[in-house]
Design a protein around this motif. Structure first.
Motif, PDB file in Angstrom:
ATOM      1  N   MET A   1       4.423  -8.259   9.763  1.00 15.70           N
ATOM      2  CA  MET A   1       3.919  -9.353   8.690  1.00 15.70           C
ATOM      3  C   MET A   1       2.535  -9.405   9.384  1.00 15.70           C
ATOM      4  SD  MET A   1       5.773 -12.794   8.005  1.00 15.70           S
ATOM      5  CE  MET A   1       4.428 -13.883   8.736  1.00 15.70           C
ATOM      6  N   ILE A   2       1.636  -9.615   7.753  1.00 14.94           N
ATOM      7  CA  ILE A   2       0.180  -9.881   8.255  1.00 14.94           C
ATOM      8  C   ILE A   2       0.036 -11.408   8.645  1.00 14.94           C
ATOM      9  CG2 ILE A   2      -0.317 -10.233   5.776  1.00 14.94           C
ATOM     10  CD1 ILE A   2      -2.449  -8.305   8.046  1.00 14.94           C
ATOM     11  N   THR A   3      -0.857 -11.608   9.472  1.00 12.33           N
ATOM     12  CA  THR A   3      -1.196 -12.849   9.976  1.00 12.33           C
ATOM     13  C   THR A   3      -2.721 -13.063   9.740  1.00 12.33           C
ATOM     14  OG1 THR A   3      -1.425 -12.498  11.997  1.00 12.33           O
ATOM     15  CG2 THR A   3       0.966 -13.355  11.474  1.00 12.33           C
ATOM     16  N   ILE A   4      -3.033 -14.375   9.654  1.00 18.90           N
ATOM     17  CA  ILE A   4      -4.588 -14.583   9.846  1.00 18.90           C
ATOM     18  C   ILE A   4      -5.294 -14.139  11.020  1.00 18.90           C
ATOM     19  CG2 ILE A   4      -6.226 -16.432  10.065  1.00 18.90           C
ATOM     20  CD1 ILE A   4      -4.975 -16.438   7.188  1.00 18.90           C
ATOM     21  N   GLU A   5      -4.518 -14.033  12.269  1.00 21.94           N
ATOM     22  CA  GLU A   5      -5.283 -13.606  13.371  1.00 21.94           C
ATOM     23  C   GLU A   5      -5.265 -12.086  13.223  1.00 21.94           C
ATOM     24  OE1 GLU A   5      -2.431 -15.560  13.408  1.00 21.94           O
ATOM     25  OE2 GLU A   5      -3.573 -17.407  13.632  1.00 21.94           O
ATOM     26  N   LYS A   6      -4.382 -11.405  12.813  1.00 19.02           N
ATOM     27  CA  LYS A   6      -4.399 -10.031  12.591  1.00 19.02           C
ATOM     28  C   LYS A   6      -5.572  -9.808  11.705  1.00 19.02           C
ATOM     29  CE  LYS A   6       0.266  -8.794  13.123  1.00 19.02           C
ATOM     30  NZ  LYS A   6       1.399  -8.183  12.286  1.00 19.02           N
ATOM     31  N   LEU A   7      -5.786 -10.622  10.649  1.00 19.08           N
ATOM     32  CA  LEU A   7      -6.935 -10.041   9.752  1.00 19.08           C
ATOM     33  C   LEU A   7      -8.175 -10.365  10.296  1.00 19.08           C
ATOM     34  CD1 LEU A   7      -5.430 -11.514   6.377  1.00 19.08           C
ATOM     35  CD2 LEU A   7      -5.950  -9.225   7.033  1.00 19.08           C
ATOM     36  N   ASN A   8      -8.095 -11.381  11.333  1.00 17.70           N
ATOM     37  CA  ASN A   8      -9.375 -11.644  11.913  1.00 17.70           C
ATOM     38  C   ASN A   8      -9.839 -10.560  12.784  1.00 17.70           C
ATOM     39  OD1 ASN A   8     -10.017 -14.109  10.641  1.00 17.70           O
ATOM     40  ND2 ASN A   8      -8.907 -15.501  12.204  1.00 17.70           N
ATOM     41  N   ALA A   9      -8.775 -10.068  13.497  1.00 18.45           N
ATOM     42  CA  ALA A   9      -9.041  -8.868  14.357  1.00 18.45           C
ATOM     43  C   ALA A   9      -9.370  -7.616  13.588  1.00 18.45           C
ATOM     44  CB  ALA A   9      -7.851  -8.694  15.177  1.00 18.45           C
ATOM     45  N   PHE A  10      -8.795  -7.532  12.250  1.00 18.12           N
ATOM     46  CA  PHE A  10      -9.254  -6.333  11.581  1.00 18.12           C
ATOM     47  C   PHE A  10     -10.700  -6.452  10.977  1.00 18.12           C
ATOM     48  CE2 PHE A  10      -9.164  -4.885   6.696  1.00 18.12           C
ATOM     49  CZ  PHE A  10      -8.950  -3.604   7.049  1.00 18.12           C
ATOM     50  N   GLY A  11     -11.261  -7.849  10.996  1.00 17.38           N
ATOM     51  CA  GLY A  11     -12.696  -7.804  10.637  1.00 17.38           C
ATOM     52  C   GLY A  11     -12.861  -8.541   9.311  1.00 17.38           C
ATOM     53  N   ALA A  12     -11.595  -9.092   8.629  1.00 18.71           N
ATOM     54  CA  ALA A  12     -11.842  -9.691   7.553  1.00 18.71           C
ATOM     55  C   ALA A  12     -12.594 -11.090   7.671  1.00 18.71           C
ATOM     56  CB  ALA A  12     -10.249  -9.893   6.682  1.00 18.71           C
ATOM     57  N   ASN A  13     -13.063 -11.671   6.607  1.00 19.68           N
ATOM     58  CA  ASN A  13     -13.918 -13.226   6.719  1.00 19.68           C
ATOM     59  C   ASN A  13     -12.565 -13.895   5.858  1.00 19.68           C
ATOM     60  OD1 ASN A  13     -15.149 -15.269   6.375  1.00 19.68           O
ATOM     61  ND2 ASN A  13     -16.831 -14.417   5.461  1.00 19.68           N
ATOM     62  N   THR A  14     -11.729 -14.215   6.889  1.00 25.72           N
ATOM     63  CA  THR A  14     -10.485 -14.885   6.388  1.00 25.72           C
ATOM     64  C   THR A  14     -10.884 -16.336   5.948  1.00 25.72           C
ATOM     65  OG1 THR A  14      -9.900 -15.622   8.671  1.00 25.72           O
ATOM     66  CG2 THR A  14      -8.842 -13.660   7.509  1.00 25.72           C
ATOM     67  N   ALA A  15     -11.958 -16.950   6.698  1.00 29.29           N
ATOM     68  CA  ALA A  15     -12.375 -18.388   6.104  1.00 29.29           C
ATOM     69  C   ALA A  15     -12.607 -18.398   4.725  1.00 29.29           C
ATOM     70  CB  ALA A  15     -13.320 -18.884   7.128  1.00 29.29           C
ATOM     71  N   GLU A  16     -13.468 -17.417   4.353  1.00 24.97           N
ATOM     72  CA  GLU A  16     -14.131 -17.348   2.945  1.00 24.97           C
ATOM     73  C   GLU A  16     -12.799 -17.185   1.884  1.00 24.97           C
ATOM     74  OE1 GLU A  16     -18.048 -14.997   1.916  1.00 24.97           O
ATOM     75  OE2 GLU A  16     -16.363 -13.870   1.340  1.00 24.97           O
ATOM     76  N   LYS A  30      -0.139 -13.122   0.881  1.00 25.71           N
ATOM     77  CA  LYS A  30       0.958 -12.558   0.170  1.00 25.71           C
ATOM     78  C   LYS A  30      -0.019 -11.502  -0.839  1.00 25.71           C
ATOM     79  CE  LYS A  30       2.014 -13.587  -4.235  1.00 25.71           C
ATOM     80  NZ  LYS A  30       2.458 -14.388  -5.351  1.00 25.71           N
ATOM     81  N   LEU A  31      -1.304 -11.896  -1.020  1.00 23.57           N
ATOM     82  CA  LEU A  31      -2.103 -11.361  -2.037  1.00 23.57           C
ATOM     83  C   LEU A  31      -2.595 -10.134  -0.798  1.00 23.57           C
ATOM     84  CD1 LEU A  31      -3.941 -13.683  -4.147  1.00 23.57           C
ATOM     85  CD2 LEU A  31      -2.002 -12.065  -4.784  1.00 23.57           C
ATOM     86  N   VAL A  32      -2.993 -10.392   0.241  1.00 20.72           N
ATOM     87  CA  VAL A  32      -3.625  -9.174   1.181  1.00 20.72           C
ATOM     88  C   VAL A  32      -2.559  -8.245   1.111  1.00 20.72           C
ATOM     89  CG1 VAL A  32      -4.136  -8.829   3.577  1.00 20.72           C
ATOM     90  CG2 VAL A  32      -5.236 -10.821   2.337  1.00 20.72           C
ATOM     91  N   ALA A  33      -1.271  -8.480   1.338  1.00 22.89           N
ATOM     92  CA  ALA A  33      -0.162  -7.639   1.604  1.00 22.89           C
ATOM     93  C   ALA A  33       0.021  -6.729   0.417  1.00 22.89           C
ATOM     94  CB  ALA A  33       1.057  -8.506   1.992  1.00 22.89           C
ATOM     95  N   THR A  34      -0.421  -7.155  -0.604  1.00 23.73           N
ATOM     96  CA  THR A  34      -0.561  -6.029  -1.719  1.00 23.73           C
ATOM     97  C   THR A  34      -1.530  -5.117  -2.071  1.00 23.73           C
ATOM     98  OG1 THR A  34      -1.933  -7.376  -3.350  1.00 23.73           O
ATOM     99  CG2 THR A  34       0.550  -7.955  -3.437  1.00 23.73           C
ATOM    100  N   ILE A  35      -2.410  -4.946  -0.977  1.00 27.59           N
ATOM    101  CA  ILE A  35      -3.597  -4.212  -1.172  1.00 27.59           C
ATOM    102  C   ILE A  35      -3.230  -2.774  -0.697  1.00 27.59           C
ATOM    103  CG2 ILE A  35      -5.840  -3.665   0.008  1.00 27.59           C
ATOM    104  CD1 ILE A  35      -5.697  -5.945  -2.245  1.00 27.59           C
ATOM    105  N   PRO A  36      -2.449  -2.654   0.685  1.00 28.12           N
ATOM    106  CA  PRO A  36      -2.180  -1.354   0.958  1.00 28.12           C
ATOM    107  C   PRO A  36      -1.274  -0.530  -0.076  1.00 28.12           C
ATOM    108  CG  PRO A  36      -1.717  -2.565   2.761  1.00 28.12           C
ATOM    109  CD  PRO A  36      -1.883  -3.717   1.592  1.00 28.12           C
ATOM    110  N   GLY A  37      -0.692  -1.094  -0.853  1.00 31.56           N
ATOM    111  CA  GLY A  37       0.110  -0.424  -1.999  1.00 31.56           C
ATOM    112  C   GLY A  37      -0.778  -0.399  -3.380  1.00 31.56           C
ATOM    113  N   GLU A  38      -1.790  -0.797  -3.467  1.00 26.04           N
ATOM    114  CA  GLU A  38      -2.734  -1.019  -4.619  1.00 26.04           C
ATOM    115  C   GLU A  38      -3.091   0.462  -5.104  1.00 26.04           C
ATOM    116  OE1 GLU A  38      -4.853  -1.375  -7.360  1.00 26.04           O
ATOM    117  OE2 GLU A  38      -4.707  -3.474  -6.645  1.00 26.04           O
ATOM    118  N   GLY A  39      -2.972   0.633  -6.360  1.00 28.31           N
ATOM    119  CA  GLY A  39      -2.699   1.999  -7.070  1.00 28.31           C
ATOM    120  C   GLY A  39      -4.171   2.451  -7.167  1.00 28.31           C
ATOM    121  N   ASN A  40      -5.183   1.718  -7.292  1.00 25.96           N
ATOM    122  CA  ASN A  40      -6.509   2.231  -7.322  1.00 25.96           C
ATOM    123  C   ASN A  40      -7.177   3.062  -6.222  1.00 25.96           C
ATOM    124  OD1 ASN A  40      -7.505   1.614  -9.846  1.00 25.96           O
ATOM    125  ND2 ASN A  40      -7.022  -0.517  -9.604  1.00 25.96           N
TER     126      ASN A  40
END
Lengths: 114, 567
Positions: A1-16, A30-40
């Protein structure tokens, strides 16, 4: 499950990203979790392979909006780059740039799956 | 307007059109704080949602690049659909070029991607909704529903806006109306009249657009145009006259124009059109010219009239407006006997000197101020009757004028009764004059008012009889106590046989109605003898006295009292 900490470690600007979701962490994750499956991502890859730069641009452009809104910087930065190149119909080898994007997408996918 | 929005507590509906779920949800999350949010995947779905009658959307947030139907196609479709045009669109884009293109296609604003902070997005949405709602209210109120042109208030407001930026461009104020338009409504019905005004409005809009001009329907059939100066306005005249000819299938219904060229910017905007209107009114009945230009002579007249209007109140306060009294004598016996008087207003202006009633009475009759003058006279007269009564122990009944506008005043009877009460007088001591022409307009109302006044005890004189168009049948049914023969007939009766016959006729009518006939304007013994011979009982005119101020009227009362004592 994705978390804010993991995203911060990934380099995302989670605050923004969170601020854009009015501080609604559940929605943001929830929205971040849809990205890996994004068809584009697939559309981008296939269109570049088929040298259909117009379709590739449309896919990149769509991704740019979505990733920007979620402030997923490590993905957003190369997507902005490829979007601009595709917009100007630049005839070049997109492989390395595309690989970076797909690697980062997969990395995010793993973070979400863990 | 903000207050109005606070009162309407119902959430506005907002439609988000975007094929990307992430964008839709982020935006939806932000907007749902203040709005009821709906979503569409693409422009085609959006059109389907907007065509539903059950919901009125206040804002559309539109992505541009979408499958099935993109945002640009939606904007083009919106441009040609009236109902859609009323809903503002904010475009969501990250492309500068797209921003320009969408603004040109009618988008109200844009939100950049990635989105700004939620507060900024909300503020932008709120501002655009406010702007469009205000615009919608203006759109619905700025137009006159009959002609489709601006209403007078908006017309003046738009001129003020135009003038902010281009005061050095020569411009003209034009006023036109249709002669005898009230007859159009009367004979052809209001619907016909409205259709005519709508046709004129629509033709004007088409004609004025390339002329850099705007127009409004100021009142009934009166139109105002504000235009960049041009040498001739025959184009407008031809169009309007053409419509009139087409509607009536005759060409004698005439449109008349008043024009003030190169308006003076030192004068208020409303006055530009007052002056053009003055020129238009001057054109009344003059078939030789369609256009009358506001000129120096008219300007002097206009300024003079404006001075009178401005100074009326102070004239009453400072006693520059004075009531004069002209005696009326009963000539039935051997010696003429003072029976009553007529009150006549005089104005001695501190700078303009003596002002003829012929100058200010028609002016005040036209603008309604006559009611103020009449009320003033009624008051003065009641006080004077009281004063003479106290001084000499007799009543000199005085007749006062009751104008057409007074007849329409629902307070008329109350006002008169209060006045008499304040001065300890009875209605029998006070006489009311109504001109014949007033009887011809709105007769039912007039008869009702007069009958009520007579029941109270007032005596009613019909003034200027013969100058109007009363039918003989009408006269026999009118509630009147005294008939006054029009002064012009009396003056000319010795010179012109027809006038003599008319006076005879009126005296005969009075006899038939068993009421006294009063002859005004009597100046000579021979006129008096002729009138007496016809059975005219009461005489008023220079033969006995010109109208005089109260102190000069006293000798007439004293002389009458002497005669009574002698008798």
């Amino acid at each position: 499950m994705i978390t804010i900490e993991k995203l911060n470690a990934f380099g995302a600007n989670t605050a923004e990203g969170l601020a854009r979701c009015f501080g609604n962490e559940a929605l943001y994750l929830k929205l971040v979790a849809t990205i890996p499956g994004e068809g584009n991502f697939d559309k981008l890859k296939d269109s570049i392979a088929a040298k259909d730069l117009k379709a590739a641009f449309e896919a990149a452009h769509a991704l740019k909006g979505v990733l920007g809104n979620l402030s997923l910087t490590p993905l957003y930065t190369p997507i902005v780059e490829i979007t601009e190149l595709l917009r100007s119909n630049t005839d070049m080898d997109y492989k390395s740039l595309l690989d970076t994007i797909l690697e980062k997408k997969d990395e995010l996918g793993r973070l979400c799956a863990d | 307007m903000k207050k109005l929005r606070q009162i309407t507590t119902v959430k506005r509906h907002v439609l988000i059109v975007d094929d990307e779920v992430v964008n839709r949800e982020i935006l939806g999350n932000i907007l749902s704080v203040n709005y009821d949010v709906e979503y569409a995947d693409n422009a085609k779905e959006a059109l389907a949602a907007l065509s539903r009658q059950d919901k009125r959307f206040s804002l559309i947030l539109l992505d541009l690049l979408m499958p099935v139907m993109d945002g640009f196609e939606f904007l083009k479709k919106r441009e040609t659909t009236e109902t859609l045009k009323r809903i503002p669109v904010i475009v969501m884009t990250s492309e500068k070029e797209s921003e320009v293109r969408s603004l040109k296609l009618g988008a109200a604003d844009f939100i950049a991607k990635p989105f700004d902070m939620p507060e900024v997005v909300l503020a932008r949405c709120e501002r655009i909704i406010e702007l469009f709602e205000d615009q919608d209210i203006i759109r619905q109120t700025e137009r006159d529903h009959v002609s489709g042109l601006y209403t007078k208030d908006y017309f003046f407001e738009y001129i003020r806006q135009i003038e902010l930026w281009s005061r050095d461009i020569p411009r003209d104020a034009i006023v036109f109306d249709i002669e005898q338009f009230h007859l159009v409504n009367e004979f052809c019905g209001r619907d016909f009249g409205d259709r005519l005004l709508a046709e004129i409005g629509s033709a004007l809009k088409n004609e004025l657009a390339p002329m850099n001009a705007i127009a409004c329907r100021a009142d009934a059939d009166t139109f105002y145009i504000f235009a960049t100066h041009q040498e001739s306005y025959d184009n407008i005249r031809n169009i309007v006259q053409g419509i009139l000819t087409e509607f009536f299938e005759v060409n004698h219904i005439r449109v008349r124009f008043g024009l003030w060229e190169n308006v003076d910017r030192n004068v208020e905007i409303e006055a530009w059109f007052d002056r053009a209107k003055a020129a238009c009114d001057k054109n009344r009945g003059d078939l030789t010219q369609a256009f009358t230009r506001y000129n120096n002579e008219m300007h002097s007249r206009y300024m003079f009239e404006e001075t009178l209007i401005r100074d009326l109140q102070s004239a009453m306060d400072n006693k520059n407006l004075i009531v004069y009294y002209q005696p009326k004598y009963n000539i039935e016996g051997d010696t003429p006997r003072l029976t009553s008087a007529e009150a006549l207003i005089r104005w001695i202006h501190p700078t303009l000197g003596f002002i003829s009633p012929g100058d200010f009475i028609p002016l005040f009759e036209g603008n309604g101020l006559i009611q103020k003058v009449d009320n003033f006279v009624w008051n003065e007269v009641a006080k004077q009757i009281r004063k003479w009564k106290d001084e000499f122990g007799v009543t000199v009944p005085v007749s006062v004028n009751v104008s057409r506008i007074d007849i329409m005043d629902p307070e008329l009877e109350t006002k008169l009764m209060r006045l008499l009460e304040e001065n300890g007088l009875s209605p029998e001591e006070y006489m009311l004059e109504v001109t014949e022409s007033a009887y011809c307009e709105n007769m039912e109302r007039l008869i009702e008012v007069i009958e009520n006044l007579r029941k109270k005890g007032f005596r009613i004189e019909m003034d200027d009889f013969g100058s109007g168009y009363s039918s003989l049948n009408m006269i026999t049914t009118l509630p009147i106590d005294i008939l006054k023969i029009d002064m012009s007939f009396v003056r000319n009766m010795e010179k012109d046989e027809r006038n003599l016959k008319l006076v005879e006729l009126v005296a005969g009518i009075a006899k038939f109605l068993k009421i006294p006939a009063v002859a005004e304007g009597v100046e000579t013994q021979s006129q008096l003898d002729t009138l007496k011979g016809m059975g005219c009982q009461i005489i008023q005119g220079y033969f006995f006295s010109k109208p005089v101020p109260p102190k000069d009227f006293v000798p007439f009362i004293e002389k009458e009292l002497e005669r009574r004592r002698g008798a």
